[in-house]
Design a protein around this motif. Structure first.
Motif, PDB file in Angstrom:
ATOM      1  N   LYS A   1      57.556  69.908  10.205  1.00 52.40           N
ATOM      2  CA  LYS A   1      57.386  68.938  11.287  1.00 52.40           C
ATOM      3  C   LYS A   1      57.510  67.509  10.769  1.00 52.40           C
ATOM      4  O   LYS A   1      58.109  66.643  11.418  1.00 52.40           O
ATOM      5  CB  LYS A   1      56.034  69.142  11.959  1.00 52.40           C
ATOM      6  N   ALA A   2      56.930  67.251   9.591  1.00 53.69           N
ATOM      7  CA  ALA A   2      57.006  65.905   9.023  1.00 53.69           C
ATOM      8  C   ALA A   2      58.447  65.533   8.675  1.00 53.69           C
ATOM      9  O   ALA A   2      58.898  64.404   8.950  1.00 53.69           O
ATOM     10  CB  ALA A   2      56.124  65.826   7.779  1.00 53.69           C
ATOM     11  N   TRP A   3      59.178  66.463   8.057  1.00 55.33           N
ATOM     12  CA  TRP A   3      60.581  66.203   7.736  1.00 55.33           C
ATOM     13  C   TRP A   3      61.373  65.879   9.004  1.00 55.33           C
ATOM     14  O   TRP A   3      62.165  64.931   9.038  1.00 55.33           O
ATOM     15  CB  TRP A   3      61.194  67.429   7.055  1.00 55.33           C
ATOM     16  N   GLU A   4      61.189  66.710  10.046  1.00 50.71           N
ATOM     17  CA  GLU A   4      61.962  66.527  11.276  1.00 50.71           C
ATOM     18  C   GLU A   4      61.610  65.214  11.967  1.00 50.71           C
ATOM     19  O   GLU A   4      62.457  64.612  12.633  1.00 50.71           O
ATOM     20  CB  GLU A   4      61.722  67.710  12.214  1.00 50.71           C
ATOM     21  N   ARG A   5      60.367  64.783  11.812  1.00 48.58           N
ATOM     22  CA  ARG A   5      59.950  63.532  12.451  1.00 48.58           C
ATOM     23  C   ARG A   5      60.485  62.319  11.708  1.00 48.58           C
ATOM     24  O   ARG A   5      60.990  61.371  12.333  1.00 48.58           O
ATOM     25  CB  ARG A   5      58.424  63.482  12.518  1.00 48.58           C
ATOM     26  N   TYR A   6      60.359  62.317  10.391  1.00 51.20           N
ATOM     27  CA  TYR A   6      60.694  61.117   9.627  1.00 51.20           C
ATOM     28  C   TYR A   6      62.131  61.104   9.101  1.00 51.20           C
ATOM     29  O   TYR A   6      62.668  60.037   8.784  1.00 51.20           O
ATOM     30  CB  TYR A   6      59.719  60.958   8.457  1.00 51.20           C
ATOM     31  N   VAL A   7      62.757  62.295   8.986  1.00 48.61           N
ATOM     32  CA  VAL A   7      64.161  62.366   8.557  1.00 48.61           C
ATOM     33  C   VAL A   7      64.883  63.298   9.526  1.00 48.61           C
ATOM     34  O   VAL A   7      65.150  64.459   9.221  1.00 48.61           O
ATOM     35  CB  VAL A   7      64.286  62.891   7.103  1.00 48.61           C
ATOM     36  N   PRO A   8      65.207  62.817  10.724  1.00 48.58           N
ATOM     37  CA  PRO A   8      65.779  63.696  11.749  1.00 48.58           C
ATOM     38  C   PRO A   8      67.151  64.266  11.406  1.00 48.58           C
ATOM     39  O   PRO A   8      67.535  65.311  11.917  1.00 48.58           O
ATOM     40  CB  PRO A   8      65.847  62.791  12.989  1.00 48.58           C
ATOM     41  N   SER A   9      67.906  63.609  10.536  1.00 45.76           N
ATOM     42  CA  SER A   9      69.228  64.109  10.152  1.00 45.76           C
ATOM     43  C   SER A   9      69.086  65.269   9.169  1.00 45.76           C
ATOM     44  O   SER A   9      68.500  65.106   8.089  1.00 45.76           O
ATOM     45  CB  SER A   9      70.050  62.993   9.506  1.00 45.76           C
ATOM     46  N   LEU A  10      69.599  66.445   9.533  1.00 49.95           N
ATOM     47  CA  LEU A  10      69.483  67.607   8.654  1.00 49.95           C
ATOM     48  C   LEU A  10      70.149  67.393   7.300  1.00 49.95           C
ATOM     49  O   LEU A  10      69.552  67.715   6.260  1.00 49.95           O
ATOM     50  CB  LEU A  10      70.051  68.852   9.340  1.00 49.95           C
ATOM     51  N   PRO A  11      71.371  66.857   7.212  1.00 52.26           N
ATOM     52  CA  PRO A  11      71.971  66.634   5.891  1.00 52.26           C
ATOM     53  C   PRO A  11      71.123  65.718   5.013  1.00 52.26           C
ATOM     54  O   PRO A  11      70.917  66.010   3.823  1.00 52.26           O
ATOM     55  CB  PRO A  11      73.328  65.995   6.226  1.00 52.26           C
ATOM     56  N   LEU A  12      70.614  64.616   5.581  1.00 58.99           N
ATOM     57  CA  LEU A  12      69.786  63.713   4.778  1.00 58.99           C
ATOM     58  C   LEU A  12      68.463  64.358   4.413  1.00 58.99           C
ATOM     59  O   LEU A  12      67.936  64.142   3.312  1.00 58.99           O
ATOM     60  CB  LEU A  12      69.540  62.416   5.569  1.00 58.99           C
ATOM     61  N   ARG A  13      67.930  65.176   5.326  1.00 59.49           N
ATOM     62  CA  ARG A  13      66.663  65.869   5.058  1.00 59.49           C
ATOM     63  C   ARG A  13      66.817  66.831   3.875  1.00 59.49           C
ATOM     64  O   ARG A  13      65.963  66.867   2.981  1.00 59.49           O
ATOM     65  CB  ARG A  13      66.242  66.611   6.321  1.00 59.49           C
ATOM     66  N   MET A  14      67.900  67.586   3.875  1.00 60.59           N
ATOM     67  CA  MET A  14      68.121  68.531   2.791  1.00 60.59           C
ATOM     68  C   MET A  14      68.424  67.814   1.483  1.00 60.59           C
ATOM     69  O   MET A  14      67.985  68.253   0.405  1.00 60.59           O
ATOM     70  CB  MET A  14      69.245  69.496   3.167  1.00 60.59           C
TER      71      MET A  14
END
Length: 425
Positions: free
Chosen positions: A241-254
């Motif tokens: 949830k924290a990743w999706e909230r603060y880094v919504p872009s999947l490529p940047l999140r990964m």
């Protein structure tokens, strides 16, 4: 005199179950072969781990472009068992296979059951729609796909059968899917083994007589397993949830998650917590000097990998966490080291996935009958102590763990906090 039952349903399930099992077994064989090659390549060339952020960026872009319909993973498969007739995208099978292999190639800490279940589910649904079976038959075939994938990827067909029946609903076994699940799991295992795939051989603990003092130790053991299982489940969900909230872009999140994993890998100074971690699991059975923090570090590596969006399952990492925790608890409680690791291995996943029966059987298939009744006792206690939570939020609850009548509707785990205090209302 009652007429004899028709042989048609039996023959239908023999055919459909065998077809689903053969497809799941073939997919598992390809997956396990590629996974072994990827793991060997990474172990021979550790510099590949440094490229994990770049791999995450590319994988994230590909998955964001073509993988949105299958992003639910195992939860999408479980949801499909319960609702709607929309077909699971067939692309799920190749995409999760390649995504998981690449996750392991570059050092992500993940398992393989999620991939096997999703491949089995998508292939089973393709069969169901190809033969235009009724909705009820389709749901049973999806359970068979789960069973075939799980049983073939671990070489545990009976546990795979029970897992397919037990995982979709907490508190009620789907016995109507028993025959197709059994056929699929057995055929899938035969196909995978027939293609030359060899599964990990685990040490077989010596028999341990059950005594009253030992029961007290198992109670403490189960409490520790439940606590760590809760930490794992809540950590993965909260971090996601924290990743999706603060880094919504999947490529940047990964990419960001990959960078953190590389930093963590360099900080601990060992490859022990990368990939599946099978050597660490085996070490837990014999090494009285296994690092006390090994289970916690594997938990951290895995939670970070999965929450950031990398593909893979939870089973083998949970085996590592459970076996390493069992090693530590065995030393503290004066238990045989191998028995502590064996019981911890199975009970940890049983608690996190709400599948105590399947994992008790799996422990016997992997570790021998000497683990009974110990693993069944600890797995059941840990399952109850974790409460109504799990690694699969799509699981439905038919009956509360503390007892009472069946609920008036099946409540998904993810919706339970939104319900009134008593979901029977």
């Amino acid at each position: 005199m009652r007429p004899l039952p028709s042989a048609w349903p039996f023959l239908q399930w023999l055919f459909l179950g065998s077809l689903v099992g053969a497809l799941a077994g073939l997919a598992s064989a390809i997956f396990l072969y590629l996974l072994e090659r990827a793991t060997h390549l990474r172990e021979q060339h550790s510099f590949l781990v440094f490229t994990l952020p770049v791999a995450g960026l590319v994988l994230g872009a590909v998955y964001d472009r073509w993988g949105k319909p299958i992003r639910g993973g195992n939860n999408l498969v479980i949801d499909s068992v319960h609702e709607g007739d929309a077909q699971l995208p067939l692309r799920m099978a190749p995409m999760v296979l390649l995504g998981t292999v690449l996750t392991h190639l570059f050092g992500g800490s993940a398992g393989r059951e999620g991939t096997a279940v999703q491949m089995g589910g998508s292939l089973a649904d393709a069969v169901a729609h190809r033969f235009r079976v009724p909705s009820l038959t389709r749901r049973e075939l999806l359970a068979a796909g789960i069973a075939g994938g799980f049983g073939s990827v671990f070489g545990t067909p009976i546990a795979g059968t029970m897992f397919g029946l037990e995982v979709v609903v907490i508190g009620r076994m789907s016995y109507e899917a028993l025959l197709p699940s059994l056929v699929s799991a057995v055929v899938g295992d035969l196909v995978t083994r027939g293609l030359g795939i060899e599964h990990t051989l685990y040490p077989v603990p010596a028999p341990l007589p059950l005594t009253v003092p030992l029961l007290g130790k198992w109670l403490l053991f189960a409490g520790a397993v439940a606590l760590v299982a809760v930490v794992f489940v809540e950590s993965v969900h909260a971090m996601k949830k924290a990743w999706e909230r603060y880094v919504p872009s999947l490529p940047l999140r990964m990419a960001a998650g990959g960078a953190l994993l590389v930093g963590l890998w360099q900080l601990v100074g060992t490859d022990m917590y990368l990939g599946l971690g099978v050597p660490g699991i085996l070490r837990s059975f014999t090494d009285p000097e296994l690092p006390v923090a090994a289970f916690a570090l594997k938990l951290l590596f895995t939670a970070l990998t999965l929450s950031a969006g990398y593909l893979g399952g939870e089973v083998t990492p949970l085996f590592f966490i459970g076996a390493a925790l069992g090693n530590v608890l065995a030393r503290l409680l004066g238990l045989p080291l191998d028995m502590g690791a064996a019981v911890g291995l199975a009970a940890m996943f049983a608690a996190a996935a709400n599948t105590p029966l399947a994992l008790s059987i799996m422990a016997v298939e992997l570790l021998g009958a000497s683990v009974l009744p110990h693993v069944a006792i600890v797995a059941t206690l840990a399952y109850l102590l974790t409460g109504h939570r799990g690694i699969y939020p799509a699981q439905r609850i038919a009956r509360l763990k503390h007892g009472g009548p069946l609920l008036r509707r099946l409540v998904p785990l993810r919706e339970l906090p939104k319900e009134d205090e008593d979901p029977r209302a």
